[in-house]
Write an enzyme that holds these catalytic residues in place. Sequence first.
Site, short mmCIF file in Angstrom:
data_model
loop_
_atom_site.label_atom_id
_atom_site.label_comp_id
_atom_site.label_asym_id
_atom_site.label_seq_id
_atom_site.Cartn_x
_atom_site.Cartn_y
_atom_site.Cartn_z
N SER A 1 97.48 114.78 106.52
CA SER A 1 98.32 114.80 107.72
C SER A 1 97.61 114.14 108.90
CB SER A 1 98.67 116.24 108.06
OG SER A 1 97.47 116.96 108.30
N THR A 2 98.39 113.69 109.85
CA THR A 2 97.85 113.11 111.07
C THR A 2 97.02 114.13 111.83
OG1 THR A 2 99.55 111.41 111.25
CG2 THR A 2 98.58 112.17 113.32
N GLU B 1 94.43 107.70 106.08
CA GLU B 1 95.80 107.42 105.63
C GLU B 1 96.59 108.67 105.94
OE1 GLU B 1 96.73 104.64 104.25
OE2 GLU B 1 95.08 103.83 103.05
N CYS C 1 104.13 110.27 101.59
CA CYS C 1 103.84 109.83 102.96
C CYS C 1 104.75 108.69 103.38
CB CYS C 1 102.38 109.43 103.07
SG CYS C 1 101.90 108.31 101.76
P1 NAP Z 1 96.54 118.07 104.99
O1 NAP Z 1 96.86 119.46 105.28
O2 NAP Z 1 96.18 117.17 106.11
O3 NAP Z 1 95.33 118.13 103.94
C1 NAP Z 1 94.73 116.99 103.42
C2 NAP Z 1 93.32 117.35 103.00
O4 NAP Z 1 92.56 117.73 104.14
C3 NAP Z 1 93.26 118.52 102.03
O5 NAP Z 1 92.22 118.32 101.09
C4 NAP Z 1 92.96 119.66 102.95
O6 NAP Z 1 92.35 120.75 102.33
C5 NAP Z 1 92.03 119.03 103.95
N1 NAP Z 1 91.98 119.76 105.22
C6 NAP Z 1 92.93 120.58 105.75
N2 NAP Z 1 92.52 121.10 106.92
C7 NAP Z 1 91.28 120.60 107.15
C8 NAP Z 1 90.32 120.77 108.18
N3 NAP Z 1 90.55 121.56 109.23
N4 NAP Z 1 89.14 120.11 108.08
C9 NAP Z 1 88.89 119.31 107.02
N5 NAP Z 1 89.74 119.13 106.01
C10 NAP Z 1 90.92 119.75 106.06
O7 NAP Z 1 97.69 117.33 104.20
P2 NAP Z 1 98.50 117.89 102.97
O8 NAP Z 1 99.37 118.99 103.46
O9 NAP Z 1 97.60 118.17 101.84
O10 NAP Z 1 99.36 116.61 102.57
C11 NAP Z 1 100.47 116.22 103.27
C12 NAP Z 1 100.15 115.16 104.30
O11 NAP Z 1 99.45 114.08 103.70
C13 NAP Z 1 101.37 114.55 104.91
O12 NAP Z 1 101.24 114.49 106.29
C14 NAP Z 1 101.41 113.15 104.32
O13 NAP Z 1 102.06 112.19 105.07
C15 NAP Z 1 100.00 112.85 104.13
N6 NAP Z 1 99.82 111.81 103.10
C16 NAP Z 1 99.51 110.55 103.51
C17 NAP Z 1 99.35 109.55 102.58
C18 NAP Z 1 98.97 108.16 103.01
O14 NAP Z 1 98.48 107.42 102.18
N7 NAP Z 1 99.16 107.77 104.24
C19 NAP Z 1 99.50 109.82 101.23
C20 NAP Z 1 99.83 111.12 100.85
C21 NAP Z 1 99.97 112.11 101.82
P3 NAP Z 1 93.23 122.06 101.90
O15 NAP Z 1 94.35 121.61 101.10
O16 NAP Z 1 92.27 122.82 101.09
O17 NAP Z 1 93.62 122.72 103.15
#
Ligand code: NAP
Length: 496
Positions: free
Chosen positions: A243-244, A265, A300
């Site tokens: 996520s952003t 990303e 995404c």
């Molecule tokens: P997320 O909550 O941002 O998590 C992504 C990763 O970051 C996970 O491994 C997560 O671990 C970790 N994380 C979470 N909080 C953190 C913190 N405070 N410090 C360090 N690391 C942390 O995203 P998500 O819910 O897994 O996935 C959905 C998001 O990914 C959407 O916004 C989507 O758009 C984006 N996405 C982007 C792309 C692209 O290529 N642009 C591709 C796929 C997905 P935990 O799961 O253990 O919390």
Amino acid sequence: MAAALNWHEQAKALDFRSQAFIGGKYVPAASGETFENISPIDGKLLARVAACDKEDVDRAVKAARTAFNKGAWADAPPKQRKRTLQKFADLIIKHADELALLETLDMGKPIGFARSIDINAVAETVRWYAEAIDKIYDEIAPTPKNALGMITREPLGVVAAVVPWNFPLLMAAWKFGPALAAGNSLILKPAEQSPLSALRVAELAAEAGIPEGVFNVVPGYGETAGQAIGRHMDVDAVAFTGSTEVGKFFLKYSGESNMKAVSLECGGKTPNIVFADTPNLDAAAQGAASGIFFNSGQVCVAASRLLVEESIHDAFVEKVKAMANIFQPGDPLDTKTMMGSMVDKTQMDRVLSYVEKGKKDGASLAVGGRQVRESSGGYYIEPTIFDGVANDMTIAREEIFGPVLATLSFKDTDEAVKIANDSIYGLQACLWTNDLSKALKVSRALRAGTVNVNNVDGGGIEVPFGGYKQSGFGRDKSLHAIDKYTQLKTTYITFG
Ligand code: NAP
Ligand code: MG
């Protein structure tokens, strides 16, 4: 893939890897802590997985640094890394059924897609960078005759990949493919919802001959394991997909620690613009539906904002509604299923709360909007379409990450571009038209890393992928990804 494979039976026979993979072996978290890994298919416990923390990240970084300094991987001739990575890709294909099953059980995507799309793409990614790495040459600068200016590419050292759960292994492969090919040691932190395929693939990397300490996996929570990676003083770079909001944390962690390179990303809110002169409106409707309902909208680049030219609006929305039907959620372990579950209950509830918000803001709910298949114990949502959406409504502005389409209309090209660009995100945009000059003009005006013309999912591993604006920076895929995992050294020699 054996056609008659019974995926339910296969699932029962699976043996999960649930410990961290550090220095070439499976180890429990130093604290002994574990977390529950629940399958969203039926709400049942799959495994208790090592909950890694700072101490485990430390161990992994030490193993990675030691391996890097020893040079068995980093200093190996590119041709040798190529062969090892090709073996790794072969092993991924050999175990593709198992890996696909792990993805499906862990995050609920249909097994047919996990097997034919995700895992094939993972192997292709590894193979592509393997094949590339002994064909990338260094440079000699144009210098005076008494000098030689060599510009060489070197691996960074210890690289971490922090990835999400929507394409668990593929998002990881987009990082570990080029990072390993370039000679780095790697630490992979999968999302807490989907650690199983990463843990299994680490073992395959070892079996292929990737030396111990070069490929490490630390499962755990973002706030603990993820943050420890972001703040580590001996990690050279973090490649993040997610996520952003969390992407911004990594910029902060870097600034507050060792200034490690960060590539991001992040989220998206893809506008999908359908002009009245679209050559094949049925194909466009199919694209509009698969663009938002594939992977339950947990993509995404999900084509979440459908912008339709006024003159064809009503007729086109009817076509998309008909296509939506194909995506009624089903059993993810049935090969005929087109849409599976949401990744977990939290995500389902979040998506349903956006549906409520859309209704409250005055959008008209044309199709879906409810939880279904409740008796399965899992977390499923119907394909959902809102019509009459204004671009300032929450459902048009925020990334929902679910099967929820926001439909808007526009009068002319300028208005389409204005609405499309009115977003904090800029990962992808799509447009449909029969007019080549309009396609090029609009594509130039769109602020997005990828513009798809007459499709919603253009391009494989050979094209770069990444965002403008708050969708992040740095590019995955293609040879450009190598830039994220190498640095340039100038060696300037004078003589005579
Ligand atoms: P997320 O909550 O941002 O998590 C992504 C990763 O970051 C996970 O491994 C997560 O671990 C970790 N994380 C979470 N909080 C953190 C913190 N405070 N410090 C360090 N690391 C942390 O995203 P998500 O819910 O897994 O996935 C959905 C998001 O990914 C959407 O916004 C989507 O758009 C984006 N996405 C982007 C792309 C692209 O290529 N642009 C591709 C796929 C997905 P935990 O799961 O253990 O919390
Ligand atoms: Mg899970």
